[in-house]
Design an enzyme around this catalytic site. Sequence first.
Site, PDB file in Angstrom:
ATOM      1  N   ASP A   1      41.081  59.704  60.150  1.00 41.18           N
ATOM      2  CA  ASP A   1      39.859  60.227  60.756  1.00 41.18           C
ATOM      3  C   ASP A   1      38.625  59.729  59.997  1.00 41.18           C
ATOM      4  O   ASP A   1      38.710  59.395  58.818  1.00 41.18           O
ATOM      5  CB  ASP A   1      39.805  61.759  60.680  1.00 41.18           C
ATOM      6  CG  ASP A   1      40.985  62.388  61.371  1.00 41.18           C
ATOM      7  OD1 ASP A   1      41.529  61.770  62.289  1.00 41.18           O
ATOM      8  OD2 ASP A   1      41.353  63.506  60.959  1.00 41.18           O
TER       9      ASP A   1
HETATM   10  N1  URA Z   1      45.999  63.944  59.694  1.00 42.64           N
HETATM   11  C1  URA Z   1      44.719  64.258  59.969  1.00 42.64           C
HETATM   12  O1  URA Z   1      44.428  65.381  60.385  1.00 42.64           O
HETATM   13  N2  URA Z   1      43.780  63.325  59.762  1.00 42.64           N
HETATM   14  C2  URA Z   1      44.049  62.081  59.296  1.00 42.64           C
HETATM   15  O2  URA Z   1      43.128  61.285  59.115  1.00 42.64           O
HETATM   16  C3  URA Z   1      45.387  61.773  59.003  1.00 42.64           C
HETATM   17  C4  URA Z   1      46.347  62.724  59.224  1.00 42.64           C
END
Ligand code: URA
Length: 234
Positions: free
Chosen positions: A102
């Site tokens: 993310d």
């Molecule tokens: N899980 C998440 O919530 N975000 C990420 O970036 C990777 C795994």
Amino acid sequence: MRINKYIASAGVCSRRKADELIAQGKVKVNGAVLTEPGYDVTEDDLVMVNGHYIEGSDKLVYYILNKPAGYVTTTADEFGRPTVLDLLTDIKTRVFPVGRLDYETTGLLILTNDGDLANHITHPSKKVFKTYIAEIDGEISLHEADRLAKGVTLDDGYLTKPAQVKILKQGNHSVVEIRISEGKNRQVRRMFKAIGYTVVALQRVSIGNIQLGHLHEGHYRKLSKEEIDYLKNC
Ligand code: URA
């Protein structure tokens, strides 16, 4: 170099997917739709995939990056936000991120132009464990950690597979290490949401045996031969 390998080495997709694109007439060489799947690309050929010119590379390259918050892991962003590729200031070969993190998540990201390896690691049949350190807004109990480990139901009804969960710090802000073998969108954040917590910081520290180690945020390094061999065979 054979056309499917050339396309994969440009970081577009795996060789198998490249064969599909050729069969669908989405690959042009020197302006003409390619009809010969075994075509050997020469130095002077101009290759276009899905309307974009591509540049193959005869050298496969592999890096890990410690992604800072505030970067997207797509190669372009519709809102003009910085992408992780902006951080790779001295890499001439075009690479792409394997899997995604993310915008706000930090930590280990693999980048390569090896479409086959990317496909191998991210394929749903693979059970490569990824380890995250999550800081959450509250005091998590052992019972709740156990619920995460056994599997929780996400907002879309999906029941997560067993995970390994360790509480590293308990308090107003707890810190939890969580190892999962799946990669659903925003999975770790949604797993905590399912038991009533918000993740306030999230970092990925390993993918299988590949460790982030002491790599500083925003920095990257080449993977070693042992690490590449491990990923190819995991
Ligand atoms: N899980 C998440 O919530 N975000 C990420 O970036 C990777 C795994």
